[in-house]
Design a protein around this motif. Structure first.
Motif, PDB file in Angstrom:
ATOM      1  N   PHE A 120      -1.419  65.172  16.734  1.00 13.33           N
ATOM      2  CA  PHE A 120      -0.063  64.712  17.037  1.00 13.33           C
ATOM      3  C   PHE A 120      -0.113  63.573  18.049  1.00 13.33           C
ATOM      4  O   PHE A 120       0.498  62.524  17.848  1.00 13.33           O
ATOM      5  CB  PHE A 120       0.774  65.880  17.581  1.00 13.33           C
ATOM      6  N   VAL A 121      -0.847  63.778  19.138  1.00 20.76           N
ATOM      7  CA  VAL A 121      -0.936  62.751  20.190  1.00 20.76           C
ATOM      8  C   VAL A 121      -1.575  61.486  19.637  1.00 20.76           C
ATOM      9  O   VAL A 121      -1.059  60.381  19.830  1.00 20.76           O
ATOM     10  CB  VAL A 121      -1.721  63.281  21.408  1.00 20.76           C
ATOM     11  N   LYS A 122      -2.673  61.641  18.915  1.00 22.54           N
ATOM     12  CA  LYS A 122      -3.384  60.478  18.371  1.00 22.54           C
ATOM     13  C   LYS A 122      -2.510  59.688  17.393  1.00 22.54           C
ATOM     14  O   LYS A 122      -2.423  58.458  17.472  1.00 22.54           O
ATOM     15  CB  LYS A 122      -4.668  60.930  17.681  1.00 22.54           C
ATOM     16  N   SER A 123      -1.848  60.381  16.493  1.00 19.14           N
ATOM     17  CA  SER A 123      -1.038  59.687  15.487  1.00 19.14           C
ATOM     18  C   SER A 123       0.192  59.025  16.108  1.00 19.14           C
ATOM     19  O   SER A 123       0.561  57.916  15.726  1.00 19.14           O
ATOM     20  CB  SER A 123      -0.614  60.643  14.376  1.00 19.14           C
ATOM     21  N   HIS A 124       0.817  59.696  17.070  1.00 18.49           N
ATOM     22  CA  HIS A 124       1.987  59.102  17.706  1.00 18.49           C
ATOM     23  C   HIS A 124       1.603  57.893  18.554  1.00 18.49           C
ATOM     24  O   HIS A 124       2.297  56.880  18.536  1.00 18.49           O
ATOM     25  CB  HIS A 124       2.745  60.147  18.529  1.00 18.49           C
TER      26      HIS A 124
ATOM     27  N   LEU B 298       2.997  54.187  17.901  1.00 16.14           N
ATOM     28  CA  LEU B 298       3.697  53.492  18.984  1.00 16.14           C
ATOM     29  C   LEU B 298       3.039  52.159  19.313  1.00 16.14           C
ATOM     30  O   LEU B 298       3.720  51.152  19.497  1.00 16.14           O
ATOM     31  CB  LEU B 298       3.751  54.376  20.234  1.00 16.14           C
ATOM     32  N   ARG B 299       1.727  52.138  19.373  1.00 11.83           N
ATOM     33  CA  ARG B 299       1.025  50.883  19.680  1.00 11.83           C
ATOM     34  C   ARG B 299       1.235  49.847  18.584  1.00 11.83           C
ATOM     35  O   ARG B 299       1.424  48.666  18.863  1.00 11.83           O
ATOM     36  CB  ARG B 299      -0.462  51.156  19.888  1.00 11.83           C
ATOM     37  N   ALA B 300       1.226  50.283  17.343  1.00 12.56           N
ATOM     38  CA  ALA B 300       1.372  49.351  16.224  1.00 12.56           C
ATOM     39  C   ALA B 300       2.804  48.844  16.058  1.00 12.56           C
ATOM     40  O   ALA B 300       3.016  47.773  15.491  1.00 12.56           O
ATOM     41  CB  ALA B 300       0.915  50.024  14.929  1.00 12.56           C
ATOM     42  N   ASN B 301       3.780  49.615  16.548  1.00  9.72           N
ATOM     43  CA  ASN B 301       5.190  49.267  16.302  1.00  9.72           C
ATOM     44  C   ASN B 301       6.008  49.166  17.579  1.00  9.72           C
ATOM     45  O   ASN B 301       7.218  49.402  17.561  1.00  9.72           O
ATOM     46  CB  ASN B 301       5.815  50.336  15.383  1.00  9.72           C
ATOM     47  N   TRP B 302       5.365  48.821  18.680  1.00 14.82           N
ATOM     48  CA  TRP B 302       6.055  48.811  19.968  1.00 14.82           C
ATOM     49  C   TRP B 302       7.279  47.888  19.975  1.00 14.82           C
ATOM     50  O   TRP B 302       8.295  48.210  20.570  1.00 14.82           O
ATOM     51  CB  TRP B 302       5.092  48.423  21.084  1.00 14.82           C
ATOM     52  N   LYS B 303       7.215  46.767  19.315  1.00 13.95           N
ATOM     53  CA  LYS B 303       8.334  45.809  19.343  1.00 13.95           C
ATOM     54  C   LYS B 303       9.434  46.152  18.343  1.00 13.95           C
ATOM     55  O   LYS B 303      10.507  45.586  18.403  1.00 13.95           O
ATOM     56  CB  LYS B 303       7.818  44.391  19.099  1.00 13.95           C
ATOM     57  N   ASN B 304       9.173  47.077  17.432  1.00 18.32           N
ATOM     58  CA  ASN B 304      10.168  47.458  16.427  1.00 18.32           C
ATOM     59  C   ASN B 304      10.855  48.747  16.894  1.00 18.32           C
ATOM     60  O   ASN B 304      10.364  49.844  16.678  1.00 18.32           O
ATOM     61  CB  ASN B 304       9.500  47.665  15.073  1.00 18.32           C
ATOM     62  N   ILE B 305      12.002  48.606  17.527  1.00 23.92           N
ATOM     63  CA  ILE B 305      12.691  49.740  18.149  1.00 23.92           C
ATOM     64  C   ILE B 305      13.090  50.811  17.148  1.00 23.92           C
ATOM     65  O   ILE B 305      13.081  52.000  17.463  1.00 23.92           O
ATOM     66  CB  ILE B 305      13.913  49.269  18.978  1.00 23.92           C
ATOM     67  N   SER B 306      13.422  50.430  15.914  1.00 29.52           N
ATOM     68  CA  SER B 306      13.855  51.434  14.931  1.00 29.52           C
ATOM     69  C   SER B 306      12.705  52.354  14.523  1.00 29.52           C
ATOM     70  O   SER B 306      12.930  53.516  14.194  1.00 29.52           O
ATOM     71  CB  SER B 306      14.472  50.766  13.703  1.00 29.52           C
TER      72      SER B 306
ATOM     73  N   PRO C   1      12.057  57.151  17.432  1.00 28.57           N
ATOM     74  CA  PRO C   1      11.826  58.585  17.190  1.00 28.57           C
ATOM     75  C   PRO C   1      10.426  59.041  17.615  1.00 28.57           C
ATOM     76  O   PRO C   1      10.264  60.152  18.119  1.00 28.57           O
ATOM     77  CB  PRO C   1      12.034  58.743  15.683  1.00 28.57           C
ATOM     78  N   TYR C   2       9.425  58.193  17.431  1.00 31.78           N
ATOM     79  CA  TYR C   2       8.066  58.550  17.839  1.00 31.78           C
ATOM     80  C   TYR C   2       7.969  58.653  19.361  1.00 31.78           C
ATOM     81  O   TYR C   2       7.334  59.566  19.895  1.00 31.78           O
ATOM     82  CB  TYR C   2       7.055  57.533  17.314  1.00 31.78           C
TER      83      TYR C   2
ATOM     84  N   LEU D 244       7.252  61.666  24.220  1.00 30.17           N
ATOM     85  CA  LEU D 244       7.606  61.929  25.619  1.00 30.17           C
ATOM     86  C   LEU D 244       8.143  63.345  25.812  1.00 30.17           C
ATOM     87  O   LEU D 244       7.912  63.959  26.855  1.00 30.17           O
ATOM     88  CB  LEU D 244       8.596  60.885  26.126  1.00 30.17           C
ATOM     89  N   ALA D 245       8.825  63.896  24.813  1.00 26.52           N
ATOM     90  CA  ALA D 245       9.276  65.293  24.892  1.00 26.52           C
ATOM     91  C   ALA D 245       8.067  66.223  24.930  1.00 26.52           C
ATOM     92  O   ALA D 245       8.040  67.201  25.699  1.00 26.52           O
ATOM     93  CB  ALA D 245      10.173  65.631  23.705  1.00 26.52           C
ATOM     94  N   PHE D 246       7.049  65.926  24.134  1.00 25.60           N
ATOM     95  CA  PHE D 246       5.824  66.734  24.124  1.00 25.60           C
ATOM     96  C   PHE D 246       5.093  66.596  25.455  1.00 25.60           C
ATOM     97  O   PHE D 246       4.602  67.583  26.009  1.00 25.60           O
ATOM     98  CB  PHE D 246       4.927  66.316  22.955  1.00 25.60           C
ATOM     99  N   TYR D 247       5.046  65.386  25.986  1.00 26.50           N
ATOM    100  CA  TYR D 247       4.421  65.158  27.295  1.00 26.50           C
ATOM    101  C   TYR D 247       5.131  65.975  28.378  1.00 26.50           C
ATOM    102  O   TYR D 247       4.482  66.683  29.167  1.00 26.50           O
ATOM    103  CB  TYR D 247       4.455  63.668  27.629  1.00 26.50           C
ATOM    104  N   ASP D 248       6.449  65.904  28.419  1.00 25.27           N
ATOM    105  CA  ASP D 248       7.216  66.660  29.418  1.00 25.27           C
ATOM    106  C   ASP D 248       6.988  68.165  29.265  1.00 25.27           C
ATOM    107  O   ASP D 248       6.841  68.885  30.261  1.00 25.27           O
ATOM    108  CB  ASP D 248       8.712  66.344  29.320  1.00 25.27           C
ATOM    109  N   LEU D 249       6.948  68.640  28.032  1.00 24.08           N
ATOM    110  CA  LEU D 249       6.721  70.059  27.766  1.00 24.08           C
ATOM    111  C   LEU D 249       5.340  70.502  28.247  1.00 24.08           C
ATOM    112  O   LEU D 249       5.203  71.512  28.940  1.00 24.08           O
ATOM    113  CB  LEU D 249       6.869  70.337  26.265  1.00 24.08           C
TER     114      LEU D 249
END
Length: 111
Positions: free
Chosen positions: A45-49, A53-61, A65-66, A71-76
């Motif tokens: 999960f962490v690796k794929s997200h 995120l790195r590949a699509n950082w500039k594309n907000i849409s 969701p990623y 960040l929800a998983f990180y906080d948890l």
């Protein structure tokens, strides 16, 4: 200007999360992220997200969701309040099903 500050805050939190996950020994089993989402393989999960995120950082849409899930998983995980759940049913993938039979076209009528 506000968007730049927000991006800087998010980027800093991402750096913290990456450092945290690099040092973390993930628990065995499925982790309940929220009422509707269960993470079956936390390292994957962490690796794929992160990859998405790195590949699509500039594309907000694509990023939104990623980023929210990551960040929800990180906080948890950081809170230490994660709930391990038993997965009772295996999901059957569409690819596992046999291919449907082709539909035959009706024969042309002779007039």
């Amino acid at each position: 200007m506000k968007a730049e500050k927000t991006d800087a805050v998010v980027e800093e939190k991402m750096r913290e999360a990456v450092s945290f996950f690099n040092a973390l020994e993930f628990p065995e089993g499925a982790i309940k992220l929220n009422e509707h989402e269960v993470i079956l393989d936390a390292p994957k999960f962490v690796k794929s997200h992160l990859s998405t995120l790195r590949a699509n950082w500039k594309n907000i849409s694509i990023r939104a969701p990623y980023l929210a899930r990551f960040l929800a998983f990180y906080d948890l995980m950081k809170s230490g309040d994660c709930e391990l759940v038993e997965v009772k049913k295996t999901v059957r993938l569409v690819a596992d099903k046999p291919a449907p039979k082709p539909i035959k076209k009706p024969a042309k009528r002779k007039t």
